[in-house]
Design a protein around this motif. Sequence first.
Motif, PDB file in Angstrom:
ATOM      1  N   CYS A  73       0.851  -1.197   0.000  1.00 28.62           N
ATOM      2  CA  CYS A  73       0.000   0.000   0.000  1.00 28.62           C
ATOM      3  C   CYS A  73       0.883   1.241   0.000  1.00 28.62           C
ATOM      4  O   CYS A  73       1.837   1.314   0.757  1.00 28.62           O
ATOM      5  CB  CYS A  73      -0.913  -0.013   1.229  1.00 28.62           C
ATOM      6  SG  CYS A  73      -1.819   1.540   1.433  1.00 28.62           S
ATOM      7  N   THR A  75       0.329   4.013   1.253  1.00 31.64           N
ATOM      8  CA  THR A  75       0.244   4.689   2.548  1.00 31.64           C
ATOM      9  C   THR A  75       0.740   3.811   3.701  1.00 31.64           C
ATOM     10  O   THR A  75       1.477   4.261   4.565  1.00 31.64           O
ATOM     11  CB  THR A  75      -1.219   5.095   2.850  1.00 31.64           C
ATOM     12  OG1 THR A  75      -1.735   5.779   1.714  1.00 31.64           O
ATOM     13  CG2 THR A  75      -1.304   5.981   4.082  1.00 31.64           C
ATOM     14  N   HIS A  76       0.328   2.558   3.679  1.00 33.29           N
ATOM     15  CA  HIS A  76       0.583   1.689   4.826  1.00 33.29           C
ATOM     16  C   HIS A  76       1.725   0.699   4.635  1.00 33.29           C
ATOM     17  O   HIS A  76       2.038  -0.068   5.545  1.00 33.29           O
ATOM     18  CB  HIS A  76      -0.692   0.914   5.189  1.00 33.29           C
ATOM     19  CG  HIS A  76      -1.817   1.818   5.602  1.00 33.29           C
ATOM     20  ND1 HIS A  76      -2.817   2.193   4.731  1.00 33.29           N
ATOM     21  CD2 HIS A  76      -2.057   2.434   6.779  1.00 33.29           C
ATOM     22  CE1 HIS A  76      -3.650   3.011   5.376  1.00 33.29           C
ATOM     23  NE2 HIS A  76      -3.216   3.167   6.602  1.00 33.29           N
ATOM     24  N   CYS A  89      -5.802  -2.306  -0.297  1.00 37.25           N
ATOM     25  CA  CYS A  89      -5.387  -2.240   1.105  1.00 37.25           C
ATOM     26  C   CYS A  89      -6.619  -2.435   2.005  1.00 37.25           C
ATOM     27  O   CYS A  89      -7.629  -1.748   1.825  1.00 37.25           O
ATOM     28  CB  CYS A  89      -4.741  -0.884   1.379  1.00 37.25           C
ATOM     29  SG  CYS A  89      -4.359  -0.646   3.123  1.00 37.25           S
ATOM     30  N   VAL A  91      -6.975  -1.524   4.933  1.00 37.00           N
ATOM     31  CA  VAL A  91      -7.130  -0.387   5.853  1.00 37.00           C
ATOM     32  C   VAL A  91      -7.734   0.819   5.137  1.00 37.00           C
ATOM     33  O   VAL A  91      -8.734   1.386   5.564  1.00 37.00           O
ATOM     34  CB  VAL A  91      -5.769  -0.004   6.486  1.00 37.00           C
ATOM     35  CG1 VAL A  91      -5.941   1.126   7.501  1.00 37.00           C
ATOM     36  CG2 VAL A  91      -5.118  -1.223   7.129  1.00 37.00           C
ATOM     37  N   CYS A  92      -7.143   1.218   4.001  1.00 31.05           N
ATOM     38  CA  CYS A  92      -7.571   2.462   3.351  1.00 31.05           C
ATOM     39  C   CYS A  92      -8.220   2.230   1.981  1.00 31.05           C
ATOM     40  O   CYS A  92      -8.658   3.184   1.343  1.00 31.05           O
ATOM     41  CB  CYS A  92      -6.386   3.404   3.210  1.00 31.05           C
ATOM     42  SG  CYS A  92      -5.123   2.769   2.105  1.00 31.05           S
TER      43      CYS A  92
HETATM   44 ZN   LIG Z   1      -3.447   1.473   3.045  1.00 31.52          ZN
END
Ligand SMILES: [Zn+2]
Length: 113
Positions: A73, A75-76, A89, A91-92
Motif C-alpha cells: 500500500c 500509505t501503509h 489495502c 485499511v484504506c
Molecule cells: Zn493502506
Amino acid sequence: MHEASIALSLIAVATETMQEHGGGRITALTVRIGQWSAVVPEALQAAFPAAAEGTPLECARLSIVRVPGVGDCPTHGPVTLDLRRGLRCPVCDLPTPTLLQGDELELDELELD
Ligand SMILES: [Zn+2]
C-alpha cells in the motif's frame, strides 16, 4: 489437470534435490502455495499420489503451507490482503497492484531417507 502437471514438476525438482544430497527416497515434502496463486491445494493433494507413483516420492507425505497475500500500500506499506476484497489495502482501500507475497509455488522442505 493443471494440478497434475504441477505435481509432476514438483516431483522433478524434489527428485533432483534428493539426488544432489545423495538420498534414495523422499518420505515427506512441504510445499508453499500462495493464496493468490492459481493452485488449488486440495486438487494438488489429490493429484499427488498418482503423479508420485514409480518415483522416489512414492508414498511420500505431502504437506501444503498456504501463504497469505501481502500487498504494497502506498500509505501503509506491506499489508495482508483479503482475498474477497481483491488487490486493495484492507485499511484504506487504495489499490495495491504489487503482490509482495502470496503468489508463490515452491518446495520448502524435503525429508530424505
Ligand atoms: Zn493502506
